[in-house]
Design a protein around this motif. Structure first.
Motif, PDB file in Angstrom:
ATOM      1  N   TYR A 131     -57.215  -3.504  14.431  1.00 56.35           N
ATOM      2  CA  TYR A 131     -58.222  -3.018  13.546  1.00 56.35           C
ATOM      3  C   TYR A 131     -57.435  -2.578  12.074  1.00 56.35           C
ATOM      4  O   TYR A 131     -57.003  -2.749  11.115  1.00 56.35           O
ATOM      5  CB  TYR A 131     -59.666  -2.212  13.407  1.00 56.35           C
ATOM      6  N   ILE A 132     -56.136  -1.422  13.130  1.00 53.79           N
ATOM      7  CA  ILE A 132     -55.006  -1.531  12.186  1.00 53.79           C
ATOM      8  C   ILE A 132     -54.082  -1.900  11.350  1.00 53.79           C
ATOM      9  O   ILE A 132     -54.222  -2.011  10.257  1.00 53.79           O
ATOM     10  CB  ILE A 132     -54.591   0.271  13.247  1.00 53.79           C
ATOM     11  N   SER A 133     -53.698  -2.737  12.125  1.00 51.48           N
ATOM     12  CA  SER A 133     -53.545  -4.353  11.890  1.00 51.48           C
ATOM     13  C   SER A 133     -53.526  -4.954  10.431  1.00 51.48           C
ATOM     14  O   SER A 133     -53.815  -5.397   9.842  1.00 51.48           O
ATOM     15  CB  SER A 133     -53.186  -4.919  12.865  1.00 51.48           C
TER      16      SER A 133
ATOM     17  N   ALA B 255     -41.440  -4.834   6.843  1.00 49.62           N
ATOM     18  CA  ALA B 255     -40.309  -5.004   5.660  1.00 49.62           C
ATOM     19  C   ALA B 255     -39.035  -5.935   6.203  1.00 49.62           C
ATOM     20  O   ALA B 255     -39.168  -6.564   5.922  1.00 49.62           O
ATOM     21  CB  ALA B 255     -39.433  -4.151   4.855  1.00 49.62           C
ATOM     22  N   VAL B 256     -38.515  -5.502   7.144  1.00 46.45           N
ATOM     23  CA  VAL B 256     -37.511  -6.905   7.815  1.00 46.45           C
ATOM     24  C   VAL B 256     -38.316  -8.280   8.385  1.00 46.45           C
ATOM     25  O   VAL B 256     -37.228  -8.665   8.581  1.00 46.45           O
ATOM     26  CB  VAL B 256     -37.223  -6.044   9.695  1.00 46.45           C
ATOM     27  N   THR B 257     -39.454  -7.925   9.305  1.00 50.33           N
ATOM     28  CA  THR B 257     -39.686  -8.977   9.758  1.00 50.33           C
ATOM     29  C   THR B 257     -40.139 -10.434   8.294  1.00 50.33           C
ATOM     30  O   THR B 257     -39.719 -11.743   8.539  1.00 50.33           O
ATOM     31  CB  THR B 257     -41.051  -8.800  10.440  1.00 50.33           C
ATOM     32  N   LEU B 258     -40.977  -9.158   7.236  1.00 50.65           N
ATOM     33  CA  LEU B 258     -41.332  -9.982   6.279  1.00 50.65           C
ATOM     34  C   LEU B 258     -39.335 -11.111   5.638  1.00 50.65           C
ATOM     35  O   LEU B 258     -39.874 -12.084   5.429  1.00 50.65           O
ATOM     36  CB  LEU B 258     -42.193  -9.492   5.470  1.00 50.65           C
ATOM     37  N   GLY B 259     -38.508 -10.225   5.078  1.00 53.84           N
ATOM     38  CA  GLY B 259     -37.962 -10.344   4.926  1.00 53.84           C
ATOM     39  C   GLY B 259     -36.905 -11.542   5.473  1.00 53.84           C
ATOM     40  O   GLY B 259     -36.767 -12.469   4.357  1.00 53.84           O
ATOM     41  N   ALA B 260     -37.039 -11.591   6.828  1.00 56.37           N
ATOM     42  CA  ALA B 260     -35.948 -12.386   7.490  1.00 56.37           C
ATOM     43  C   ALA B 260     -37.424 -13.802   7.314  1.00 56.37           C
ATOM     44  O   ALA B 260     -36.961 -14.746   7.220  1.00 56.37           O
ATOM     45  CB  ALA B 260     -36.373 -12.558   8.448  1.00 56.37           C
ATOM     46  N   PHE B 261     -38.169 -13.828   7.155  1.00 58.45           N
ATOM     47  CA  PHE B 261     -39.300 -14.732   6.754  1.00 58.45           C
ATOM     48  C   PHE B 261     -39.363 -15.211   5.379  1.00 58.45           C
ATOM     49  O   PHE B 261     -38.813 -16.851   5.438  1.00 58.45           O
ATOM     50  CB  PHE B 261     -40.723 -14.499   6.843  1.00 58.45           C
ATOM     51  N   VAL B 262     -38.988 -14.995   4.907  1.00 58.48           N
ATOM     52  CA  VAL B 262     -38.887 -14.844   3.415  1.00 58.48           C
ATOM     53  C   VAL B 262     -37.336 -15.449   3.054  1.00 58.48           C
ATOM     54  O   VAL B 262     -36.721 -16.560   2.469  1.00 58.48           O
ATOM     55  CB  VAL B 262     -38.321 -13.676   2.370  1.00 58.48           C
ATOM     56  N   TYR B 263     -36.338 -15.172   4.102  1.00 59.36           N
ATOM     57  CA  TYR B 263     -35.050 -15.663   3.859  1.00 59.36           C
ATOM     58  C   TYR B 263     -34.805 -17.188   3.893  1.00 59.36           C
ATOM     59  O   TYR B 263     -34.750 -18.219   3.993  1.00 59.36           O
ATOM     60  CB  TYR B 263     -33.862 -14.410   4.621  1.00 59.36           C
TER      61      TYR B 263
ATOM     62  N   LEU C 159     -51.195 -12.020   8.775  1.00 62.05           N
ATOM     63  CA  LEU C 159     -51.354 -12.709  10.328  1.00 62.05           C
ATOM     64  C   LEU C 159     -49.745 -11.747  11.559  1.00 62.05           C
ATOM     65  O   LEU C 159     -50.148 -12.044  12.802  1.00 62.05           O
ATOM     66  CB  LEU C 159     -51.351 -14.038  10.514  1.00 62.05           C
ATOM     67  N   VAL C 160     -48.680 -12.135  11.209  1.00 63.76           N
ATOM     68  CA  VAL C 160     -47.592 -11.702  11.820  1.00 63.76           C
ATOM     69  C   VAL C 160     -47.279 -10.774  11.510  1.00 63.76           C
ATOM     70  O   VAL C 160     -46.733  -9.650  12.249  1.00 63.76           O
ATOM     71  CB  VAL C 160     -46.940 -13.026  11.944  1.00 63.76           C
ATOM     72  N   ALA C 161     -46.663 -10.251   9.925  1.00 57.00           N
ATOM     73  CA  ALA C 161     -45.407  -8.949  10.067  1.00 57.00           C
ATOM     74  C   ALA C 161     -46.199  -7.979   9.944  1.00 57.00           C
ATOM     75  O   ALA C 161     -46.189  -7.063  11.241  1.00 57.00           O
ATOM     76  CB  ALA C 161     -44.768  -9.732   8.775  1.00 57.00           C
ATOM     77  N   ARG C 162     -47.059  -7.696   9.641  1.00 53.02           N
ATOM     78  CA  ARG C 162     -48.133  -6.626   9.893  1.00 53.02           C
ATOM     79  C   ARG C 162     -48.603  -6.453  11.509  1.00 53.02           C
ATOM     80  O   ARG C 162     -48.228  -4.724  11.965  1.00 53.02           O
ATOM     81  CB  ARG C 162     -49.088  -6.202   9.262  1.00 53.02           C
ATOM     82  N   PRO C 163     -49.406  -7.138  12.150  1.00 52.42           N
ATOM     83  CA  PRO C 163     -49.620  -7.047  13.082  1.00 52.42           C
ATOM     84  C   PRO C 163     -48.395  -6.483  13.941  1.00 52.42           C
ATOM     85  O   PRO C 163     -48.443  -5.695  15.437  1.00 52.42           O
ATOM     86  CB  PRO C 163     -50.221  -8.386  13.566  1.00 52.42           C
ATOM     87  N   VAL C 164     -47.326  -6.855  14.010  1.00 54.93           N
ATOM     88  CA  VAL C 164     -46.054  -7.521  14.850  1.00 54.93           C
ATOM     89  C   VAL C 164     -45.674  -5.457  14.899  1.00 54.93           C
ATOM     90  O   VAL C 164     -45.285  -4.823  15.716  1.00 54.93           O
ATOM     91  CB  VAL C 164     -44.527  -8.168  14.358  1.00 54.93           C
TER      92      VAL C 164
ATOM     93  N   SER D  47     -45.582   4.558   8.854  1.00 51.62           N
ATOM     94  CA  SER D  47     -45.572   5.136   7.784  1.00 51.62           C
ATOM     95  C   SER D  47     -44.382   5.317   7.982  1.00 51.62           C
ATOM     96  O   SER D  47     -44.099   5.042   6.782  1.00 51.62           O
ATOM     97  CB  SER D  47     -46.169   6.600   7.582  1.00 51.62           C
ATOM     98  N   THR D  48     -43.241   5.554   8.863  1.00 56.63           N
ATOM     99  CA  THR D  48     -42.088   5.209   8.824  1.00 56.63           C
ATOM    100  C   THR D  48     -41.950   3.885  10.020  1.00 56.63           C
ATOM    101  O   THR D  48     -41.203   2.998   9.069  1.00 56.63           O
ATOM    102  CB  THR D  48     -41.207   6.005   9.359  1.00 56.63           C
ATOM    103  N   LEU D  49     -41.714   3.898  10.641  1.00 58.68           N
ATOM    104  CA  LEU D  49     -41.094   2.789  11.267  1.00 58.68           C
ATOM    105  C   LEU D  49     -41.606   1.028  11.550  1.00 58.68           C
ATOM    106  O   LEU D  49     -41.447   0.140  10.814  1.00 58.68           O
ATOM    107  CB  LEU D  49     -41.538   2.554  13.102  1.00 58.68           C
ATOM    108  N   GLY D  50     -43.006   1.928  11.224  1.00 58.64           N
ATOM    109  CA  GLY D  50     -44.495   0.590  10.981  1.00 58.64           C
ATOM    110  C   GLY D  50     -44.114   0.016   9.996  1.00 58.64           C
ATOM    111  O   GLY D  50     -43.498  -1.130   9.102  1.00 58.64           O
ATOM    112  N   VAL D  51     -43.737   0.435   8.616  1.00 59.24           N
ATOM    113  CA  VAL D  51     -43.027  -0.042   7.218  1.00 59.24           C
ATOM    114  C   VAL D  51     -41.416  -0.345   7.235  1.00 59.24           C
ATOM    115  O   VAL D  51     -41.603  -1.731   6.878  1.00 59.24           O
ATOM    116  CB  VAL D  51     -43.185   1.411   5.979  1.00 59.24           C
ATOM    117  N   LEU D  52     -40.426  -0.030   8.727  1.00 60.36           N
ATOM    118  CA  LEU D  52     -39.189  -0.851   8.280  1.00 60.36           C
ATOM    119  C   LEU D  52     -39.105  -2.030   8.608  1.00 60.36           C
ATOM    120  O   LEU D  52     -38.708  -3.573   8.871  1.00 60.36           O
ATOM    121  CB  LEU D  52     -38.608   0.562   9.228  1.00 60.36           C
ATOM    122  N   LEU D  53     -40.665  -1.859  10.223  1.00 61.55           N
ATOM    123  CA  LEU D  53     -40.400  -3.672  10.729  1.00 61.55           C
ATOM    124  C   LEU D  53     -40.889  -4.150   9.752  1.00 61.55           C
ATOM    125  O   LEU D  53     -41.077  -5.547   9.428  1.00 61.55           O
ATOM    126  CB  LEU D  53     -41.337  -3.141  12.193  1.00 61.55           C
TER     127      LEU D  53
END
Length: 490
Positions: free
Chosen positions: A335-337, A103-111, A312-317, A95-101
């Motif tokens: 399954y958590i992913s 946000a950053v992973t998806l944000g980089a892809f959107v950029y 398929l990428v940001a959440r599993p990573v 709920s903390t590090l997972g959310v940050l990762l």
């Protein structure tokens, strides 16, 4: 159609009625009710057959915040500490590090794939970075899905506690978008302030609320849920007022209260269970009315790319990196992913850029809406299938019963006993709520001076009372006798 005082109750009640009836049959076709609530709202909107004109992000945000209060509080009340304790670390990291990762992973892809600035990209990533409590609680419970190895507590703890992190990141990157000259490091004090004060406020108000609920004498059972609603909003608003995270505070407060002995706890839990469903329907209907389907179509292409990358990428990573130091089977991580459901919360958070009137606010809102719908449609409809594929589902016949299921389902006891209270008993002149009886024992009636007394949490036990008990088994009676004779809290 314009909403007026004359027709708002009629229209609202009809939409609510239709949502309940349609939702009742939706799972026969494998469609999550949340999507149907959104669809009904969209059909009733100005682009749909209803023609209701609603374009007020501020009101939608207010409804969203109020609804999230009820949804998070209800989820917290239903979080049993014994089930959560073994997976507390995993849940908090997700709920903390997972959310940050995420946000950053998806944000980089959107950029990389859009013309968004880096801060705008990170803002979009932050808005959709948390799993949605309303979606997870609703779908897991509606599907009656039983999972192995504390998976369900893990998923519910994550979804209930990760909205605060996403909220802080959203506010932080929105600030950076508006004030381009600020450094990314300037948001760190905001993050620490929100989380620390939110945690302290939640626990403090939980303790205070327990004392108030158990000590105040209202006289009417129906007033106790109303009292808890007042305490819930006080917790949220007071924590926000001092700079803490109100969402985190009400969740912690609710988890604490849900694991304490409260007067009329059964009534409180049942009331909030119903209110949470009502708020989910109202929230999704409102967001459905707010969106204009014709405005989403131009962004479907980029929306699909971002949705697929998120699922398929940001959440599993983010899940695999967050849980890298925990011993956990690979199929459980997968399954958590997969249960990374996005729902109403990201759409509510997407109203903040709209109200701030930044350049790409409408684009962000429509992309977020598309991502949320895609997530619930794809992931929400396949939770049971993936649970079976990954061998993490329990057979229905051995599904464990949670403590709060006992309150909501009114599960029958297997034995009835009568216990007489001697004059020297520990229970004499004490309230039932203060005896801390085991959950497996329930006082259904008290015989006193040849009269029957209906018991409640505030009922005071007197010498020579005869308690009529419903019990799960003989061990329950042993625990009760230990309390009555020696004052040992079970």
């Amino acid at each position: 159609m314009n909403l007026t005082i004359e027709n708002i109750l009629l229209v609202g009640s009809l939409l609510l009625f239709i949502s309940i009836i349609v939702g009742k049959t939706s799972y026969k076709f494998g469609v999550p009710t949340l999507i149907l609530f959104l669809a009904i709202g969209m059909l009733a909107g100005s682009d749909g057959i209803g023609g209701i004109r609603f374009n007020d992000p501020g009101l939608a945000q207010f409804i969203g915040i109020v609804s999230l209060n009820f949804i998070l509080f209800s989820g917290g009340l239903d979080t049993h500490w014994k089930a959560v304790k073994p997976i507390l670390k995993e849940g908090l990291v997700l709920s903390t590090l997972g959310v940050l990762l995420t946000a950053v992973t998806l944000g980089a892809f959107v950029y990389y794939i859009t013309d968004f600035t880096i801060y705008e990209s990170m803002l979009l990533g932050s808005i959709v970075s948390s799993t949605d409590a309303a979606a997870v609680f609703s779908i897991l419970r509606s599907k009656n899905l039983a999972l192995k190895n504390n998976l369900r507590p893990t998923l519910e703890l994550e979804s209930g506690s990760n909205d605060p992190m996403a909220y802080v990141l959203t506010l932080a990157f929105l600030t950076l978008v508006i004030n381009q000259d600020l450094s990314v490091f300037s948001i760190i004090p905001l993050f620490l302030q929100q989380m620390v004060l939110g945690g302290i406020g939640g626990f403090a108000f939980g303790k205070i609320s327990e004392i108030i609920i158990n000590k105040i004498k209202l006289g009417f059972e129906g007033l106790y849920p109303v009292l808890v609603i007042a305490l819930m909003f006080i917790t949220f608003s007071a924590t926000n007022a001092v700079g803490g995270n109100g969402f985190l505070a009400i969740y912690i407060c609710a988890v604490y209260l849900g694991n304490q002995d409260l007067i009329h706890k059964s009534t409180i839990i049942k009331m909030f269970d119903g209110l949470a469903w009502l708020m989910q329907i109202v929230l999704f209907l409102t967001l459905g009315l707010l969106v204009f389907p014709s405005e989403i179509i131009p962004y479907m292409g980029v929306g699909i790319l971002i949705s697929v990358f998120l699922i398929l990428v940001a959440r599993p990573v983010s899940v695999f990196l967050s849980l890298i130091f925990f011993k956990m089977k690979m199929r459980r991580r997968f399954y958590i992913s997969w249960v990374g459901l996005r729902g109403a919360v990201p759409i509510v958070f997407a109203t903040y850029p709209l109200l701030a009137d930044i350049d790409k606010a409408n684009m962000i809102f429509n992309i977020v809406f598309f991502i949320s719908v895609t997530s619930v449609l794809i992931q929400g409809t396949t939770l049971s299938v993936f649970a079976k594929w990954l061998h993490v589902a329990l057979p229905e016949e051995i599904k464990p019963i949670t403590e709060n299921d006992r309150y909501i389902l009114n599960l029958p006891k297997s034995e009835m006993e009568e216990v007489t209270i001697p004059e020297h008993s520990f229970a004499v002149d004490k309230r039932i709520i203060d005896l801390h009886f085991p959950k497996s024992a329930f006082i259904v009636m008290i015989k006193r001076d040849n009269k029957f007394v209906r018991p409640g949490g505030a009922t005071v036990i007197k010498a020579n009372d005869i308690l009529v008990l419903l019990l799960d088994n003989e061990d329950s009676l042993t625990e009760v006798n230990a309390i009555l004779d020696q004052g040992i809290v079970a």
